[in-house]
Design an enzyme around this catalytic site. Sequence first.
Site, mmCIF file in Angstrom:
data_model
loop_
_atom_site.group_PDB
_atom_site.id
_atom_site.type_symbol
_atom_site.label_atom_id
_atom_site.label_comp_id
_atom_site.label_asym_id
_atom_site.label_seq_id
_atom_site.Cartn_x
_atom_site.Cartn_y
_atom_site.Cartn_z
ATOM 1 N N THR A 74 73.922 39.155 32.702
ATOM 2 C CA THR A 74 74.512 38.319 33.682
ATOM 3 C C THR A 74 75.618 37.341 33.323
ATOM 4 O OG1 THR A 74 72.002 37.985 34.305
ATOM 5 C CG2 THR A 74 73.492 37.047 35.868
ATOM 6 N N HIS A 159 69.778 35.824 40.751
ATOM 7 C CA HIS A 159 68.857 36.876 40.162
ATOM 8 C C HIS A 159 67.819 37.273 41.598
ATOM 9 C CE1 HIS A 159 69.981 36.300 35.966
ATOM 10 N NE2 HIS A 159 69.335 35.054 36.045
ATOM 11 N N MET A 282 81.443 33.625 22.558
ATOM 12 C CA MET A 282 80.541 32.963 23.360
ATOM 13 C C MET A 282 79.696 32.226 22.618
ATOM 14 S SD MET A 282 80.278 35.526 26.977
ATOM 15 C CE MET A 282 79.209 34.574 27.924
ATOM 16 N N ARG A 307 71.446 35.760 21.717
ATOM 17 C CA ARG A 307 70.278 36.095 20.575
ATOM 18 C C ARG A 307 70.823 37.381 19.710
ATOM 19 N NH1 ARG A 307 66.188 39.859 20.057
ATOM 20 N NH2 ARG A 307 67.061 40.884 21.795
HETATM 21 P P1 A3P Z 1 69.786 39.642 23.951
HETATM 22 O O1 A3P Z 1 68.638 38.723 24.188
HETATM 23 O O2 A3P Z 1 69.260 40.972 23.722
HETATM 24 O O3 A3P Z 1 70.730 39.228 22.839
HETATM 25 P P2 A3P Z 1 71.374 37.285 31.131
HETATM 26 O O4 A3P Z 1 72.746 36.638 30.997
HETATM 27 O O5 A3P Z 1 71.502 38.338 32.108
HETATM 28 O O6 A3P Z 1 69.998 36.321 30.660
HETATM 29 O O7 A3P Z 1 71.296 38.212 29.630
HETATM 30 C C1 A3P Z 1 71.495 37.680 28.395
HETATM 31 C C2 A3P Z 1 71.454 38.665 27.282
HETATM 32 O O8 A3P Z 1 72.919 39.299 27.256
HETATM 33 C C3 A3P Z 1 71.206 38.393 25.973
HETATM 34 O O9 A3P Z 1 70.816 39.666 25.071
HETATM 35 C C4 A3P Z 1 72.474 37.895 25.405
HETATM 36 O O10 A3P Z 1 72.628 37.965 24.015
HETATM 37 C C5 A3P Z 1 73.425 39.013 26.022
HETATM 38 N N1 A3P Z 1 74.812 38.673 26.039
HETATM 39 C C6 A3P Z 1 75.273 37.290 26.475
HETATM 40 N N2 A3P Z 1 76.697 37.290 26.290
HETATM 41 C C7 A3P Z 1 77.061 38.661 25.838
HETATM 42 C C8 A3P Z 1 78.290 38.952 25.374
HETATM 43 N N3 A3P Z 1 79.250 38.476 25.499
HETATM 44 N N4 A3P Z 1 78.176 40.204 25.022
HETATM 45 C C9 A3P Z 1 76.948 40.960 24.704
HETATM 46 N N5 A3P Z 1 76.005 40.504 24.987
HETATM 47 C C10 A3P Z 1 76.005 39.290 25.599
#
Ligand code: A3P
Length: 349
Positions: A74, A159, A282, A307
């Site tokens: 997201t 969400h 990011m 993460r």
């Molecule tokens: P992981 O915990 O597997 O690293 P959301 O924004 O829906 O909460 O999703 C968070 C997930 O998206 C996390 O996954 C985060 O690291 C990943 N994420 C956020 N920014 C990202 C980016 N620029 N490229 C790839 N994954 C990203």
Amino acid sequence: MSVRLRSGHVVEPVSEEWLAKMEKIQKLYNHGMVRLIPDGWLYPTVFTNFADKIYNFKFKSSDVVVMAVPKSGTTWMQEILWTMLHNPDLKNPLANTSIFMRSPDIESDMFADGKGRGDEGSGGFDQMFQFLCPGKDPEDGMFVQLCEFLPDPRIIKTHLPLSLLPPDYLDKTKVVYMVREPKDLIVSMYHFFRFMKIFSYTGSFDSFVRHFMDNDLLYTPYWPHVKMAWEKRDHPNLHFVFYEDMKADIMKELRKVNEFIGANLTEQQLENVAQHTSFTSMRERGEPLMEGFWISEVKEKSGGFFRKGTTGDWKNHFSSELEEEVNHWIESNATDIGITFKCGGSSSG
Ligand code: A3P
């Protein structure tokens, strides 16, 4: 007497049995949780104070909404859309503020009430509220009003599933729906639920997976959320994006999003967006929420909000027995819906 929401859902208290099982292993917000029948959505009780406001929210044709079950990517898509529409030449000084301020989550009021969120501080959202919504009362919903008074074009995050949003929502506004291979999503959510104070999950990974499959966690049930959107995938205002496709070829996905939202960015501007929204960029710009929201020791170990950002990390978490169980759950539900997940192969992506 049972409460009925404008969406038609009836609010039901959670069962004693559910409470006995769940209150030992996670926080249950300020006023506990409820189920919304018939879909079975599980939300903090406070959500019901804002549900009708969200159901009546006036979306505009210039809005773009990012919609997803949490941990589907997201935030990545929010940053992409905001950069495309507000910062394609990478010169906007606001780009260094938290993406959650520039693109608020419309239902986040469900975590707060007069007594706060159950963690520390407002993370700067109250200052932003005073700035964008002067004279408005935060008790009427700080986040729902932040969404209302954002400068156009608004990038709104939710969400929530389709059935809790206005019936004409898709006809009014463009929606990007993010989806991610469920095992990777669950792993990401498990870490998130452990280090965020509002959840403070303390159970094991295996039991988290089972609670997710049994629809015992906030934001579940998972399948109806995906199904409702997948059924609308041919709607001209809905654009479905797989996290794994973005990992495989970000420029290809950015071109599709560019066309979908009619941003008309040049190839150079799309390159700017790709670079600015890469995982490394990011992550380097820092966590999108303030320190008071985390349990620091747990967050340090798990890696925080940004993460891993990979596909296939589930391989480092599932026993073969649990993998088999979850694969069966995925296969039967995905077949029923008619969706095929993209399985990112490596965990080093
Ligand atoms: P992981 O915990 O597997 O690293 P959301 O924004 O829906 O909460 O999703 C968070 C997930 O998206 C996390 O996954 C985060 O690291 C990943 N994420 C956020 N920014 C990202 C980016 N620029 N490229 C790839 N994954 C990203």
